[in-house]
Design a protein around this motif. Structure first.
Motif, PDB file in Angstrom:
ATOM      1  N   LEU A 173       4.735  13.065  10.748  1.00  0.00           N
ATOM      2  CA  LEU A 173       5.006  14.288  11.517  1.00  0.00           C
ATOM      3  C   LEU A 173       5.113  15.503  10.602  1.00  0.00           C
ATOM      4  N   SER A 174       5.738  15.335   9.434  1.00  0.00           N
ATOM      5  CA  SER A 174       5.864  16.472   8.514  1.00  0.00           C
ATOM      6  C   SER A 174       4.539  16.829   7.855  1.00  0.00           C
ATOM      7  N   SER A 175       3.594  15.870   7.789  1.00  0.00           N
ATOM      8  CA  SER A 175       2.289  16.154   7.175  1.00  0.00           C
ATOM      9  C   SER A 175       1.498  17.179   7.968  1.00  0.00           C
ATOM     10  N   THR A 230       4.662  13.754   1.377  1.00  0.00           N
ATOM     11  CA  THR A 230       4.466  12.882   0.213  1.00  0.00           C
ATOM     12  C   THR A 230       5.785  12.268  -0.231  1.00  0.00           C
ATOM     13  N   GLY A 231       6.850  13.086  -0.266  1.00  0.00           N
ATOM     14  CA  GLY A 231       8.160  12.554  -0.653  1.00  0.00           C
ATOM     15  C   GLY A 231       8.656  11.500   0.314  1.00  0.00           C
ATOM     16  N   ASN A 263       1.409   0.409   5.249  1.00  0.00           N
ATOM     17  CA  ASN A 263       1.159   1.702   5.891  1.00  0.00           C
ATOM     18  C   ASN A 263       1.666   2.858   5.024  1.00  0.00           C
ATOM     19  N   ALA A 264       2.794   2.654   4.346  1.00  0.00           N
ATOM     20  CA  ALA A 264       3.317   3.697   3.461  1.00  0.00           C
ATOM     21  C   ALA A 264       2.357   3.956   2.300  1.00  0.00           C
ATOM     22  N   MET A 284      -2.009  11.600   1.301  1.00  0.00           N
ATOM     23  CA  MET A 284      -1.379  12.835   0.820  1.00  0.00           C
ATOM     24  C   MET A 284      -1.860  13.172  -0.593  1.00  0.00           C
ATOM     25  N   TYR A 285      -1.992  12.176  -1.466  1.00  0.00           N
ATOM     26  CA  TYR A 285      -2.525  12.422  -2.801  1.00  0.00           C
ATOM     27  C   TYR A 285      -3.948  12.979  -2.719  1.00  0.00           C
ATOM     28  N   ALA A 286      -4.743  12.428  -1.789  1.00  0.00           N
ATOM     29  CA  ALA A 286      -6.119  12.909  -1.647  1.00  0.00           C
ATOM     30  C   ALA A 286      -6.144  14.355  -1.163  1.00  0.00           C
TER      31      ALA A 286
END
Length: 474
Positions: free
Chosen positions: A333-335, A343-344, A358-359, A366-368
């Motif tokens: 949701l925060s993404s 990411t955190g 899944n994590a 997020m890294y991508a």
């Protein structure tokens, strides 16, 4: 002479002669048996006589058995003579010949019936083929008529559009007769044709704009795949398939938390007042996940503190696994607005449960996005190493798709093609990229037009729907 014999052997003389002789013999025997020595001799003679009679009886039985055997042998010989009598052969030959003739007649009759059955089957097959050809011809004719009708309609609509365009151009005072040399005037006046007005353009919406549609469709008990197809259609390729699937699952997981009363359990222990569940869902539907994130963050803090106070063991691991899943929901949701916060959250999920596939998949995404390619490749490779494809097909497909781009850029086309085809096969199998038909688009437009009007009642129904208690990771 015969008369003399008859006279001598007359009945009276014969009886008198025998009587006298018997008397003489009786006297002799009487004198003979009067002594003891004579009795011993007589007993011996009697024994010899009995033995002779016994031998005579055995000889008679033996001769009788030989005679019986000879008779049976003669009877068998007689039967063989009858069997091999030449006079019976013609009769047997005639009987066999008649049986053979009868069998031939039966075979001919069966062949005739079989031939007739084959002819009838061939006739039926020919009739069926003719009927099928006739139906195909009718279907082809119908399709040709339909195509011709559609083409005529398309030509008519195109002509009408051209007419409207020409009228609009004439109204603007533009002459498109290029032979008159009006190109310079057109360029000088800077008049531009509105090309988009000539054709239908589907509006593109980002994921934050589609959260309300997802919540609305979830409240209508629409299955996840149909929601994903709808969001893909509205999103128009701005996000990947996995982004859309993850957002849908995160919203439904947050709804499950609300329905299961997770936030009610911690509301009294919270240091600050928490927002209501319906309020958080309302803001989330408007594209603002902040209230939902506040609820999830408080729940995570409470559960982590509870787990830290527990001793090491399976119960503590299960609790941290559950909090790890909450962190994935928080991160997804925060993404939508903050990649670093997401990411955190995903890194925290991995710290709580290192085997959370899944994590790993979400932190790789997020890294991508942050263009940390080496870390993204490392995380995607961990997904492929940890995940069972039957249990986590979505995560495996996402990792394969993203890694295929990396391998292709490095020149490893074979490995890239293998991973890409595998991921594409998964997405094709679930049909997420299927285009919606006209009727489905019309239904979605109706839902969107009434979305804001029915939002509060939809949220109230969602929070009372016990069927939405199931988590995506359960």
């Amino acid at each position: 002479m015969p008369d003399q014999v008859i006279t001598v052997f007359s009945a009276g003389d014969f009886l008198s002669t025998v009587s006298s002789n018997l008397d003489v013999m009786a006297g002799l025997f009487s004198r003979y048996f009067s002594g003891a020595d004579n009795l011993r001799i007589v007993s011996i003679l009697l024994m010899l006589l009995a033995f002779i009679l016994f031998l005579f009886l055995i000889i008679i039985l033996y001769v009788k058995s030989i005679v019986s055997f000879l008779k049976s042998d003669q009877a068998a010989a007689g039967r063989n003579d009858i069997l091999f009598d030449d006079s019976s052969v013609p009769e047997n030959d005639e009987k066999i010949a008649s049986e053979l003739e009868l069998e031939k007649e039966l075979e001919k009759e069966l062949e005739r019936e079989l031939e007739q059955a084959r002819a009838e089957k061939k006739q039926l097959d020919d009739q069926e083929n003719q009927r099928r050809l006739a139906e195909e011809e009718q279907e082809r004719t119908r399709e040709e008529k339909e195509d011709r009708r559609k083409k005529e309609k398309y030509d008519r609509e195109l002509a009408e559009a051209a007419t409207r365009t020409n009228e609009r151009i004439k109204t603007a005072g533009i002459d498109l007769d290029w032979k008159k040399g009006k190109l310079s005037e057109l360029e000088a006046n800077r008049v531009r044709l509105d090309i988009e007005s000539l054709q239908y353009q589907q509006s593109r919406k980002g994921l934050p704009e589609l959260l309300g549609l997802i919540i609305d469709m979830a409240g209508r008990s629409v299955d996840d795949l149909k929601i994903a197809q709808t969001v893909m259609f509205r999103n128009q390729g701005q996000n990947t398939e996995d982004d859309i699937l993850q957002v849908i699952e995160a919203i439904k997981d947050f709804i499950a938390m609300c329905v299961n009363g997770k936030f009610e359990q911690i509301r009294a222990a919270a240091e600050e007042p928490l927002p209501r569940e319906d309020e958080a869902l309302f803001h989330l539907a408007k594209g603002d996940p902040s209230l939902a994130l506040s609820l999830i963050e408080t729940l995570m803090d409470v559960e982590i503190d509870r787990g830290a106070a527990m001793s090491l063991g399976a119960k503590r691991d299960m609790l941290f696994q559950e909090v790890s899943n909450y962190a994935c929901t928080f991160g997804t949701l925060s993404s939508l607005s903050d990649i670093h916060l997401a990411t955190g959250a995903f890194e925290l999920a991995i710290e709580l449960a290192p085997q959370n596939v899944n994590a790993w998949s979400r932190v790789a995404d997020m890294y991508a996005r942050a263009e940390s390619n080496s870390k993204a490749v490392w995380a995607y490779e961990n997904v492929l190493e940890l995940a069972d494809e039957e249990i986590y097909p979505q995560q495996v497909a996402n990792a394969g798709k993203m890694l295929s781009q990396y391998y292709y850029a490095r020149g490893n086309s074979l490995q890239a093609a293998k991973l890409y085809n595998s991921s594409k096969q998964y997405y094709d199998s679930i049909g997420i990229n299927r285009r919606l038909d006209k009727k489905e688009v019309e239904i979605i437009e109706i839902i969107e037009s009434r979305q804001n009007e029915d939002l509060e009642s939809t949220i109230a129904k969602i929070l009372q729907n016990r069927e939405l208690r199931q988590y995506s990771y359960a």
